[in-house]
Design a protein around this motif. Structure first.
Motif, PDB file in Angstrom:
ATOM      1  N   VAL A 498       0.841  -8.876  -4.905  1.00 31.94           N
ATOM      2  CA  VAL A 498       1.185  -7.474  -4.666  1.00 31.94           C
ATOM      3  C   VAL A 498       2.346  -7.405  -3.682  1.00 31.94           C
ATOM      4  O   VAL A 498       2.345  -8.088  -2.656  1.00 31.94           O
ATOM      5  N   GLY A 499       3.351  -6.606  -4.039  1.00 29.04           N
ATOM      6  CA  GLY A 499       4.458  -6.314  -3.124  1.00 29.04           C
ATOM      7  C   GLY A 499       4.440  -4.843  -2.759  1.00 29.04           C
ATOM      8  O   GLY A 499       4.194  -3.987  -3.616  1.00 29.04           O
ATOM      9  N   ILE A 500       4.690  -4.518  -1.497  1.00 33.71           N
ATOM     10  CA  ILE A 500       4.569  -3.145  -0.996  1.00 33.71           C
ATOM     11  C   ILE A 500       5.902  -2.689  -0.417  1.00 33.71           C
ATOM     12  O   ILE A 500       6.547  -3.436   0.323  1.00 33.71           O
ATOM     13  N   ALA A 501       6.288  -1.457  -0.775  1.00 30.25           N
ATOM     14  CA  ALA A 501       7.443  -0.787  -0.151  1.00 30.25           C
ATOM     15  C   ALA A 501       6.992   0.589   0.301  1.00 30.25           C
ATOM     16  O   ALA A 501       6.227   1.260  -0.403  1.00 30.25           O
ATOM     17  N   LEU A 502       7.435   0.994   1.461  1.00 27.01           N
ATOM     18  CA  LEU A 502       6.970   2.235   2.092  1.00 27.01           C
ATOM     19  C   LEU A 502       8.090   3.260   2.182  1.00 27.01           C
ATOM     20  O   LEU A 502       9.248   2.917   2.442  1.00 27.01           O
ATOM     21  N   HIS A 503       7.715   4.508   1.925  1.00 28.32           N
ATOM     22  CA  HIS A 503       8.637   5.642   2.130  1.00 28.32           C
ATOM     23  C   HIS A 503       8.283   6.340   3.444  1.00 28.32           C
ATOM     24  O   HIS A 503       7.102   6.535   3.722  1.00 28.32           O
ATOM     25  N   PRO A 504       9.275   6.702   4.274  1.00 22.87           N
ATOM     26  CA  PRO A 504      10.720   6.608   4.019  1.00 22.87           C
ATOM     27  C   PRO A 504      11.361   5.354   4.550  1.00 22.87           C
ATOM     28  O   PRO A 504      12.564   5.185   4.438  1.00 22.87           O
ATOM     29  N   LYS A 505      10.597   4.439   5.144  1.00 24.39           N
ATOM     30  CA  LYS A 505      11.190   3.271   5.802  1.00 24.39           C
ATOM     31  C   LYS A 505      11.983   2.422   4.826  1.00 24.39           C
ATOM     32  O   LYS A 505      13.079   1.953   5.159  1.00 24.39           O
ATOM     33  N   ASP A 506      11.456   2.193   3.616  1.00 20.97           N
ATOM     34  CA  ASP A 506      12.067   1.239   2.697  1.00 20.97           C
ATOM     35  C   ASP A 506      12.845   1.896   1.577  1.00 20.97           C
ATOM     36  O   ASP A 506      13.348   1.195   0.694  1.00 20.97           O
ATOM     37  N   GLY A 507      12.936   3.218   1.563  1.00 19.40           N
ATOM     38  CA  GLY A 507      13.690   3.860   0.495  1.00 19.40           C
ATOM     39  C   GLY A 507      13.384   5.337   0.405  1.00 19.40           C
ATOM     40  O   GLY A 507      12.323   5.795   0.842  1.00 19.40           O
ATOM     41  N   HIS A 508      14.333   6.063  -0.167  1.00 16.57           N
ATOM     42  CA  HIS A 508      14.186   7.510  -0.312  1.00 16.57           C
ATOM     43  C   HIS A 508      14.145   7.930  -1.779  1.00 16.57           C
ATOM     44  O   HIS A 508      14.037   9.126  -2.059  1.00 16.57           O
ATOM     45  N   THR A 509      14.283   7.009  -2.708  1.00 17.64           N
ATOM     46  CA  THR A 509      14.207   7.320  -4.125  1.00 17.64           C
ATOM     47  C   THR A 509      13.201   6.395  -4.796  1.00 17.64           C
ATOM     48  O   THR A 509      12.830   5.342  -4.259  1.00 17.64           O
ATOM     49  N   VAL A 510      12.769   6.802  -5.986  1.00 16.22           N
ATOM     50  CA  VAL A 510      11.821   5.984  -6.743  1.00 16.22           C
ATOM     51  C   VAL A 510      12.437   4.625  -7.055  1.00 16.22           C
ATOM     52  O   VAL A 510      11.780   3.585  -6.938  1.00 16.22           O
ATOM     53  N   ALA A 511      13.713   4.634  -7.421  1.00 14.57           N
ATOM     54  CA  ALA A 511      14.374   3.374  -7.766  1.00 14.57           C
ATOM     55  C   ALA A 511      14.408   2.422  -6.575  1.00 14.57           C
ATOM     56  O   ALA A 511      14.155   1.221  -6.709  1.00 14.57           O
ATOM     57  N   GLU A 512      14.725   2.964  -5.386  1.00 13.04           N
ATOM     58  CA  GLU A 512      14.785   2.105  -4.191  1.00 13.04           C
ATOM     59  C   GLU A 512      13.411   1.532  -3.860  1.00 13.04           C
ATOM     60  O   GLU A 512      13.269   0.339  -3.539  1.00 13.04           O
ATOM     61  N   LEU A 513      12.384   2.375  -3.903  1.00  4.36           N
ATOM     62  CA  LEU A 513      11.043   1.906  -3.570  1.00  4.36           C
ATOM     63  C   LEU A 513      10.566   0.839  -4.555  1.00  4.36           C
ATOM     64  O   LEU A 513       9.981  -0.175  -4.156  1.00  4.36           O
ATOM     65  N   CYS A 514      10.793   1.080  -5.852  1.00  2.56           N
ATOM     66  CA  CYS A 514      10.360   0.100  -6.844  1.00  2.56           C
ATOM     67  C   CYS A 514      11.129  -1.215  -6.680  1.00  2.56           C
ATOM     68  O   CYS A 514      10.555  -2.303  -6.802  1.00  2.56           O
ATOM     69  N   LEU A 515      12.430  -1.128  -6.400  1.00  4.53           N
ATOM     70  CA  LEU A 515      13.232  -2.344  -6.209  1.00  4.53           C
ATOM     71  C   LEU A 515      12.715  -3.143  -5.024  1.00  4.53           C
ATOM     72  O   LEU A 515      12.521  -4.360  -5.114  1.00  4.53           O
ATOM     73  N   HIS A 516      12.450  -2.468  -3.914  1.00  2.00           N
ATOM     74  CA  HIS A 516      12.004  -3.186  -2.727  1.00  2.00           C
ATOM     75  C   HIS A 516      10.568  -3.707  -2.891  1.00  2.00           C
ATOM     76  O   HIS A 516      10.225  -4.771  -2.367  1.00  2.00           O
ATOM     77  N   ALA A 517       9.729  -2.950  -3.602  1.00  2.00           N
ATOM     78  CA  ALA A 517       8.386  -3.450  -3.880  1.00  2.00           C
ATOM     79  C   ALA A 517       8.454  -4.695  -4.764  1.00  2.00           C
ATOM     80  O   ALA A 517       7.707  -5.666  -4.551  1.00  2.00           O
ATOM     81  N   ASP A 518       9.374  -4.696  -5.741  1.00  2.00           N
ATOM     82  CA  ASP A 518       9.534  -5.876  -6.593  1.00  2.00           C
ATOM     83  C   ASP A 518      10.024  -7.070  -5.775  1.00  2.00           C
ATOM     84  O   ASP A 518       9.610  -8.226  -6.007  1.00  2.00           O
ATOM     85  N   GLN A 519      10.924  -6.828  -4.808  1.00  2.00           N
ATOM     86  CA  GLN A 519      11.401  -7.922  -3.973  1.00  2.00           C
ATOM     87  C   GLN A 519      10.266  -8.497  -3.124  1.00  2.00           C
ATOM     88  O   GLN A 519      10.153  -9.712  -2.931  1.00  2.00           O
ATOM     89  N   ALA A 520       9.414  -7.595  -2.596  1.00  2.00           N
ATOM     90  CA  ALA A 520       8.258  -8.074  -1.838  1.00  2.00           C
ATOM     91  C   ALA A 520       7.293  -8.837  -2.748  1.00  2.00           C
ATOM     92  O   ALA A 520       6.708  -9.853  -2.348  1.00  2.00           O
ATOM     93  N   LEU A 521       7.108  -8.353  -3.986  1.00  2.00           N
ATOM     94  CA  LEU A 521       6.251  -9.048  -4.951  1.00  2.00           C
ATOM     95  C   LEU A 521       6.800 -10.446  -5.243  1.00  2.00           C
ATOM     96  O   LEU A 521       6.050 -11.429  -5.302  1.00  2.00           O
ATOM     97  N   TYR A 522       8.112 -10.543  -5.397  1.00  3.09           N
ATOM     98  CA  TYR A 522       8.707 -11.854  -5.649  1.00  3.09           C
ATOM     99  C   TYR A 522       8.431 -12.810  -4.484  1.00  3.09           C
ATOM    100  O   TYR A 522       8.152 -13.999  -4.678  1.00  3.09           O
ATOM    101  N   GLU A 523       8.498 -12.252  -3.261  1.00  4.81           N
ATOM    102  CA  GLU A 523       8.220 -13.083  -2.095  1.00  4.81           C
ATOM    103  C   GLU A 523       6.767 -13.559  -2.100  1.00  4.81           C
ATOM    104  O   GLU A 523       6.459 -14.699  -1.744  1.00  4.81           O
ATOM    105  N   ALA A 524       5.847 -12.643  -2.508  1.00  2.54           N
ATOM    106  CA  ALA A 524       4.441 -13.024  -2.584  1.00  2.54           C
ATOM    107  C   ALA A 524       4.225 -14.123  -3.638  1.00  2.54           C
ATOM    108  O   ALA A 524       3.465 -15.078  -3.410  1.00  2.54           O
ATOM    109  N   LYS A 525       4.890 -14.025  -4.758  1.00  2.18           N
ATOM    110  CA  LYS A 525       4.752 -15.059  -5.798  1.00  2.18           C
ATOM    111  C   LYS A 525       5.347 -16.378  -5.305  1.00  2.18           C
ATOM    112  O   LYS A 525       4.811 -17.460  -5.555  1.00  2.18           O
TER     113      LYS A 525
END
Length: 536
Positions: A498-525
């Motif tokens: 599981v990768g987690i991204a938080l609003h508003p710290k990690d993004g202000h749009t759906v695209a930004e949050l999903c991108l950063h959550a995916d990056q965190a998920l990649y780190e977890a993998k």
């Protein structure tokens, strides 16, 4: 006889002779009635649309005026910060020990050294008579101008407070400059005015720091209304007075105001004016009215064109309905005549208006099919969860609510570990069973207000409303535990990351949050799988 005339049936000559065929006053044709109905239906819609267009124009204009004033206010604040920083540096320099003993040579050396630490052009010290005693542009002892000092600096001696001058021609450089002066005290008395010279390029740098739309124009005015800096064509307008309507405001209006004006080029604008709080300077920002009026006139044109098209279509519909109704009524003439003659027909043709019932049934059926198609388009057919299209829509709505209420959101990107091994070992049917079970486990752990979607393959995404980092990590841990539990009949050990991204710290749009959550998920993998990582 009236029916015969209405339907175009030839009247009986005997009835004409008896006067029974005379038209009845106050009657209208079906076509005229339907045409009037079309006009009556379109008129309110046209009025409401016109009102909405006007209101929309008013809102856009108010927003444009507000934005112009906000830009002017921001520029004025930036100018004040620049002046205040210079004044602070001058105050420090004015306490130099060399000045306490009137060691002007020593102060000259220190002032030249201070040029490296403050963005100014030169330091000048003048006495009560306005004569320059020190100027860092000249070596100490070289002749200095005895005239040319701005009269405003005399207020330093009168008030003992900092002064920002208007634009003047520097007596040493011969170029347009401004000066900022602070008092130099000795035994409680103002003995000198310590000043800095700032070229107009320094003011232009402050003006250009804030980004504005390219078609807007901003100008800085000194206390006399002279343009000191300008974002557009400065070489043409710097040194000139502002427009007449702006000049009138400088002496009569409050610290902030918006007006309808014209730029120096003659372009109609909505202008915002804000005053400096540390000087008698002002900032004017103009937004072209065409940005609003062009859209207003375009909306009016579209409205008129749409009304004309709608009226034309309405006339065609009225003519078509008139023909259908008339045809249905004509079909009744022969049965009515047969009934009058005592020999009624055994067959009555169906009315053409009954087709509306069939059309209604077809529309209902088509509506059901459309709803099914929409659901299939917005949901994952395997798990029944929302797909990416629906998730983006729901997440955008939740994000807008979070912006309005100042609440936080958490986006969790989920990926099943070793899912490919299930397909390779048991086949895709077993993989589908695992996906269905995983979707059920995820949904069972969430609140009704949360959003979960399958993005494709073994990738899922969850949106937690009003959730901070702690709650998001807690839910992520529960998801890892639930999705890592054994799946009946499946040999490969399946888990999840599981990768987690938080609003508003990690993004202000759906695209930004999903991108950063995916990056965190990649780190977890990457760091071992079966864990929760928060985006850093």
């Amino acid at each position: 006889m009236r029916m015969n005339r209405l339907l175009g049936v030839a009247p009986d000559p005997s009835s004409e002779a008896s006067g029974q065929g005379a038209p009845t006053p106050g009657r209208y044709s079906i076509r005229a009635s339907l045409t009037g109905l079309v006009a009556a239906c379109l008129a309110p819609a046209l009025l409401v649309s016109g009102y909405l267009v006007h209101e929309n124009y008013g809102q856009h204009r108010a927003r444009l005026e507000r934005d112009a004033l906000l830009q002017a206010r921001g520029l004025a604040a930036a100018l004040d910060r620049e002046f205040s920083g210079v004044v602070s540096g001058l105050r420090v320099l004015s306490t130099s020990p060399a000045l306490a003993v009137d060691d002007l040579r020593g102060f000259h050396e220190r002032a030249r050294g201070a040029l490296a630490f403050q963005i100014v052009d030169n330091y000048v010290m003048t006495d009560r008579q306005g004569r320059q005693r020190v100027n860092t542009l000249r070596d100490f002892g070289e002749p200095l101008p005895e005239t040319g000092t701005p009269a405003e600096l005399q207020r330093v001696f009168e008030t003992g407070k900092p002064v920002v001058t208007d634009m003047f021609i520097g007596p040493v450089t011969g170029k347009p400059v401004i000066a900022i002066g602070v008092p130099v005290f000795r035994q409680g008395q103002v003995v000198y005015s310590l000043n800095v010279g700032l070229s107009l390029e320094r003011i232009a740098e402050v003006l250009n720091r804030l980004a504005m739309p390219g078609h807007w124009v901003a100008a800085v005015l000194d206390g006399t209304g002279t343009i000191v800096a300008r974002t557009r064509d400065p070489e043409k307008y710097v040194g000139q007075k502002a427009t007449a309507d702006v000049m009138e405001l400088l002496d009569t209006e409050p610290a902030e105001i918006t007006i309808s004006s014209r730029s120096m080029e003659g372009i109609p604008t909505y202008a915002g004016l804000a005053r400096s709080s540390v000087s008698n300077w002002s900032v004017v920002v103009g937004a072209p009215r065409s940005a609003v009026e062009a859209g207003f006139y375009r909306s009016i044109a579209w409205l008129l064109a749409s009304a004309a098209a709608a009226f034309t279509v309405g006339l065609w519909v009225a003519a078509s309905l008139s023909a259908r109704i008339s045809g249905s009524m004509r079909a009744l003439v022969e049965p009515a005549l047969s009934l009058g003659s005592g020999s009624p027909t055994e067959y009555l043709p169906p009315s053409r208006l009954k087709e509306t019932e069939a059309v209604s049934r077809a529309i209902v059926q088509a509506g059901r099919m459309l709803n099914d198609a929409r659901r299939q388009a917005r949901h994952d057919p395997l798990t029944g969860l929302p797909n990416r299209l629906l998730f983006d829509e729901l997440a955008s709505n939740r994000l807008a609510e979070a912006h309005r209420h100042g609440t936080s959101l958490a986006t969790l990107a989920i990926d099943l570990d070793r899912f490919k091994a299930v397909n390779d070992t048991h086949g895709h049917e077993a993989g589908d069973t695992v996906l269905i079970a995983a979707a059920s486990r995820i949904a069972g752990l969430l609140r009704e207000s949360d959003v979960v979607a399958r993005l494709g393959g073994d990738e899922f995404v969850v949106l937690l409303g009003d959730a901070g980092q702690g709650e998001a990590e807690h839910v992520g841990g529960k998801l890892v535990a639930a999705l890592s539990a054994p799946y009946p009949g499946v040999v490969p050990e399946v888990s999840c990351s599981v990768g987690i991204a938080l609003h508003p710290k990690d993004g202000h749009t759906v695209a930004e949050l999903c991108l950063h959550a995916d990056q965190a998920l990649y780190e977890a993998k990457r760091t071992g799988k079966r864990r929760v990582i928060v985006y850093r």
